[in-house]
Design a protein around this motif. Structure first.
Motif, PDB file in Angstrom:
ATOM      1  N   GLU A  42     -31.951  46.329 -32.088  1.00  0.00           N
ATOM      2  CA  GLU A  42     -31.263  45.294 -31.302  1.00  0.00           C
ATOM      3  C   GLU A  42     -29.812  45.674 -30.983  1.00  0.00           C
ATOM      4  O   GLU A  42     -29.251  45.186 -30.009  1.00  0.00           O
ATOM      5  N   SER A 110     -35.583  26.402 -31.339  1.00  0.00           N
ATOM      6  CA  SER A 110     -34.148  26.125 -31.281  1.00  0.00           C
ATOM      7  C   SER A 110     -33.322  27.393 -31.099  1.00  0.00           C
ATOM      8  O   SER A 110     -32.139  27.313 -30.793  1.00  0.00           O
ATOM      9  N   GLY A 111     -33.936  28.570 -31.288  1.00  0.00           N
ATOM     10  CA  GLY A 111     -33.189  29.801 -31.086  1.00  0.00           C
ATOM     11  C   GLY A 111     -33.506  30.852 -32.136  1.00  0.00           C
ATOM     12  O   GLY A 111     -34.473  30.727 -32.896  1.00  0.00           O
ATOM     13  N   PHE A 112     -32.671  31.872 -32.174  1.00  0.00           N
ATOM     14  CA  PHE A 112     -32.844  32.996 -33.097  1.00  0.00           C
ATOM     15  C   PHE A 112     -31.993  32.743 -34.341  1.00  0.00           C
ATOM     16  O   PHE A 112     -30.787  32.547 -34.252  1.00  0.00           O
ATOM     17  N   ASN A 114     -31.469  34.706 -37.012  1.00  0.00           N
ATOM     18  CA  ASN A 114     -30.755  35.874 -37.546  1.00  0.00           C
ATOM     19  C   ASN A 114     -30.933  36.051 -39.052  1.00  0.00           C
ATOM     20  O   ASN A 114     -30.020  36.488 -39.737  1.00  0.00           O
TER      21      ASN A 114
ATOM     22  N   LEU B  44     -24.449  34.488 -38.774  1.00  0.00           N
ATOM     23  CA  LEU B  44     -24.054  34.114 -37.409  1.00  0.00           C
ATOM     24  C   LEU B  44     -22.541  33.909 -37.320  1.00  0.00           C
ATOM     25  O   LEU B  44     -21.921  34.277 -36.320  1.00  0.00           O
ATOM     26  N   LEU B  76     -27.645  27.982 -31.284  1.00  0.00           N
ATOM     27  CA  LEU B  76     -28.171  29.196 -31.909  1.00  0.00           C
ATOM     28  C   LEU B  76     -28.277  30.287 -30.847  1.00  0.00           C
ATOM     29  O   LEU B  76     -28.337  29.989 -29.650  1.00  0.00           O
ATOM     30  N   PRO B  77     -28.310  31.551 -31.262  1.00  0.00           N
ATOM     31  CA  PRO B  77     -28.525  32.626 -30.283  1.00  0.00           C
ATOM     32  C   PRO B  77     -29.829  32.387 -29.519  1.00  0.00           C
ATOM     33  O   PRO B  77     -30.810  31.915 -30.089  1.00  0.00           O
ATOM     34  N   ARG B  78     -29.819  32.701 -28.232  1.00  0.00           N
ATOM     35  CA  ARG B  78     -31.027  32.553 -27.426  1.00  0.00           C
ATOM     36  C   ARG B  78     -31.910  33.791 -27.511  1.00  0.00           C
ATOM     37  O   ARG B  78     -33.049  33.786 -27.033  1.00  0.00           O
ATOM     38  N   SER B  79     -31.383  34.876 -28.048  1.00  0.00           N
ATOM     39  CA  SER B  79     -32.179  36.106 -28.174  1.00  0.00           C
ATOM     40  C   SER B  79     -31.719  36.848 -29.421  1.00  0.00           C
ATOM     41  O   SER B  79     -30.677  36.526 -29.990  1.00  0.00           O
ATOM     42  N   PRO B  80     -32.502  37.855 -29.850  1.00  0.00           N
ATOM     43  CA  PRO B  80     -32.087  38.641 -31.030  1.00  0.00           C
ATOM     44  C   PRO B  80     -30.961  39.615 -30.741  1.00  0.00           C
ATOM     45  O   PRO B  80     -30.593  40.382 -31.620  1.00  0.00           O
ATOM     46  N   LEU B  81     -30.417  39.617 -29.527  1.00  0.00           N
ATOM     47  CA  LEU B  81     -29.313  40.526 -29.204  1.00  0.00           C
ATOM     48  C   LEU B  81     -28.003  39.874 -29.652  1.00  0.00           C
ATOM     49  O   LEU B  81     -27.317  39.197 -28.892  1.00  0.00           O
ATOM     50  N   ILE B  82     -27.678  40.102 -30.932  1.00  0.00           N
ATOM     51  CA  ILE B  82     -26.581  39.369 -31.551  1.00  0.00           C
ATOM     52  C   ILE B  82     -25.239  39.718 -30.920  1.00  0.00           C
ATOM     53  O   ILE B  82     -24.309  38.906 -30.904  1.00  0.00           O
ATOM     54  N   PHE B  83     -25.115  40.935 -30.345  1.00  0.00           N
ATOM     55  CA  PHE B  83     -23.822  41.273 -29.720  1.00  0.00           C
ATOM     56  C   PHE B  83     -23.550  40.371 -28.516  1.00  0.00           C
ATOM     57  O   PHE B  83     -22.408  40.262 -28.072  1.00  0.00           O
TER      58      PHE B  83
END
Lengths: 295, 253
Positions: A42, A110-112, A114, B44, B76-83
């Protein structure tokens, strides 16, 4: 089930390191003798810039292991096809020797979230995970390795032992397994199980890579030991012993040192890799001696 | 186990533990479940802190983590691309009442968000200034230049560029914050660059980045700043790497 080319052990049976951006310059300058580098997929899904330049320089010199942390293979919701397409593009571009992901979930409506969240082991979750692993392998066009998790809780409705769960997913999908020895220790202590018995039962012939890391320690609500999979310290002595036991049983396997938080200076990581490499070397000489006797 | 209930309990510590969660003693243990709660919130918050280091320094770690926690609970993040996590954080900061005493905070966050987007943007060769100089002046007005993928502008009533620059050092000197600044972020090669541009050039750059022709953008800038110098502003933007190399109207065939 479509044919997936088996490629369980394309990484060298040596010690590897997680690639950290702050170390790239030193690595390219000094070209240390490291068996392979591993990156989190990622972190390299941006369109361009310094991360891709660095990874291009690394793969020109070292074998690469690509380790995903965002697929959410254990989720109740369908896999994210846009994310699968990004993974495919990354794999096509950098041709890693290994691609691995986790037996865990992290996405929700609700989202990712992490984090690598746990799932109960039942016939129904097993079907779902196997279907998802099938879908991943078809989408990226190659075999993946599935990693055993570290967990802090159990589920009342679990009916399948974790090892049987992993083995049945592997048998059904043709995926390989990533054996995280630190996770074995963390989960065994947290759930009052014997980590050596876990290794003795594990289907090591399916293992394409091993992970080692440091853990943190605390106590749960009743004062029982609670180990936290922290990736921020050296591999502990008990995990090192469990690792030697693993290599004694399985033979030399590609072994990654994971150190993702409070990342130390690069020589500290090199020293950790050297410790693992010494275990692999002794297993190799023992194997060679045995082969020589047989010849 | 219902993952919706699990996720809800992760994000709201006032909720009971999800049904079916247990441990080796055969009973639920809130300390164990809170490891997951902490992982989600801490990882996060850390991601936001890494993307917005100047905002974090401006408010301190404790305040920042509280603000991050309030943000992640609703976004929350909308994708696993945390950057990419935190694209909407500047808007959240703008409306975050406890931060109202720092009116430059949200725009500083916008600049930091632009920085990360530029860092990960697609590679592209900047338009060489000589190519612009070769175009007949009367043709320039009708041209729309191709923007470089990394370019972005943050305009503020506050000195966000000076604030940002001051916080790149270990020790931060005093900054007069009540001065309007336009800050251009570019990445001609691999290093992200941050430039404070003159006010008139900021108006011009803003129009160009919105897709206006050079003539339209110049008219907008001139209307606001009668001393606007078109040639100086255009060559300035080009030399900083705001445009991508591409065939231009007026190029020799």
């Amino acid at each position: 089930m479509n044919a997936i080319t088996p490629s369980t052990s394309l990484l060298p049976a040596r010690a590897g390191l997680g690639l950290k951006p702050e170390h790239v310059g030193e690595i390219l300058d000094t070209e240390p003798d490291v068996g392979f580098f591993e990156v989190h997929a990622e972190n390299y899904m941006g369109d361009g810039g310094a991360p891709h330049r660095a990874l291009g320089e690394i793969v020109a010199r070292y074998p690469l292991s690509l380790h995903g942390v965002g697929l959410s293979i254990g989720a109740e919701r369908p896999l994210d096809t846009a994310h699968l397409a990004r993974l495919r593009a990354l794999i096509d571009r950098y041709r890693p020797r290994s691609f691995s992901e986790h037996l865990a979930w992290s996405t929700h409506e609700s989202g990712f979230l992490n984090d690598l969240l746990p799932l109960p082991y039942t016939e129904s979750t097993l079907r779902r995970v196997a279907d998802n692993v099938d879908q991943v392998q078809q989408a990226v066009g190659r075999q993946m390795l599935l990693e055993n998790p570290s967990t802090y809780i159990l589920f009342e409705d679990s009916t399948i032992h974790e090892i049987d769960f992993l083995e049945r997913v592997a048998a059904r999908t043709g995926c390989g397994l990533l054996l995280d020895v630190n996770n074995v220790m963390v989960s065994a202590v947290n759930h009052r199980a014997d980590p050596f018995a876990y290794i003795d039962r594990f289907p090591v012939e399916r293992v394409g890579e091993i992970h080692l890391a440091g853990y943190d320690e605390t106590m749960d609500g009743a004062g029982d030991r609670l180990l936290i999979d922290a990736h921020g310290s050296p591999v502990s002595d008990d995990v090192s012993a469990l690792y030697r036991h693993t290599i004694d049983r399985a033979g030399p396997l590609p072994t990654l040192i994971e150190w993702d938080n409070d990342v130390p200076a690069f020589p500290v990581l090199l020293a950790e890799a050297a410790r693992a490499e010494a275990v692999l070397d002794s297993a190799k000489s023992w194997r060679d001696a045995r082969l020589a006797r047989r010849a | 186990m219902d993952q919706s209930a699990f996720a809800a309990a992760l994000l709201d510590p006032s909720l009971p533990l999800p049904a079916g969660v247990t441990c080796a003693r055969g009973e639920p243990d809130a300390t164990r479940f809170s490891v997951y709660r902490n992982n989600v919130v801490a990882s996060l918050s850390r991601a936001l802190g890494e993307r917005f280091p100047v905002v974090r320094r401006l408010v301190g770690d404790e305040f920042f983590n509280g603000m991050a926690r309030a943000f992640l609970t609703v976004s929350l993040p909308r994708s696993p691309l945390i950057f990419a996590y935190g694209d909407t954080f500047p808007d959240f900061v703008a409306g975050f009442a406890p931060a109202a005493a720092l009116p430059y905070l949200a725009d500083t966050a916008r600049l930091e968000a632009n920085w990360t987007r530029a860092y990960h943007a697609a590679d592209a060769t900047p338009l060489p200034v000589e190519r612009l100089l070769a175009i007949a002046p009367e043709r320039l007005a009708g041209i729309r230049l191709l923007l470089h993928p990394a370019v972005a502008l943050a305009r503020s009533d506050f000195a966000i560029g000076t604030i940002w620059q001051a916080h790149q050092a270990e020790v931060v000197g005093s900054v007069i914050v009540a001065a309007s600044e336009s800050v251009l972020v570019t990445r001609p090669t691999f290093d992200v660059r941050v430039h404070v541009v003159p006010p008139a050039d900021g108006v011009f750059a803003d129009s160009v980045l919105r897709g206006e022709t050079l003539g339209e953008a110049a008219a907008t800038a001139f209307a606001r700043h009668p001393d606007f110098d078109f040639g100086h502003a255009l060559l300035g933007l080009a030399s900083l790497g705001a445009f991508a190399d591409s065939p231009l109207q007026g190029d020799p065939a």
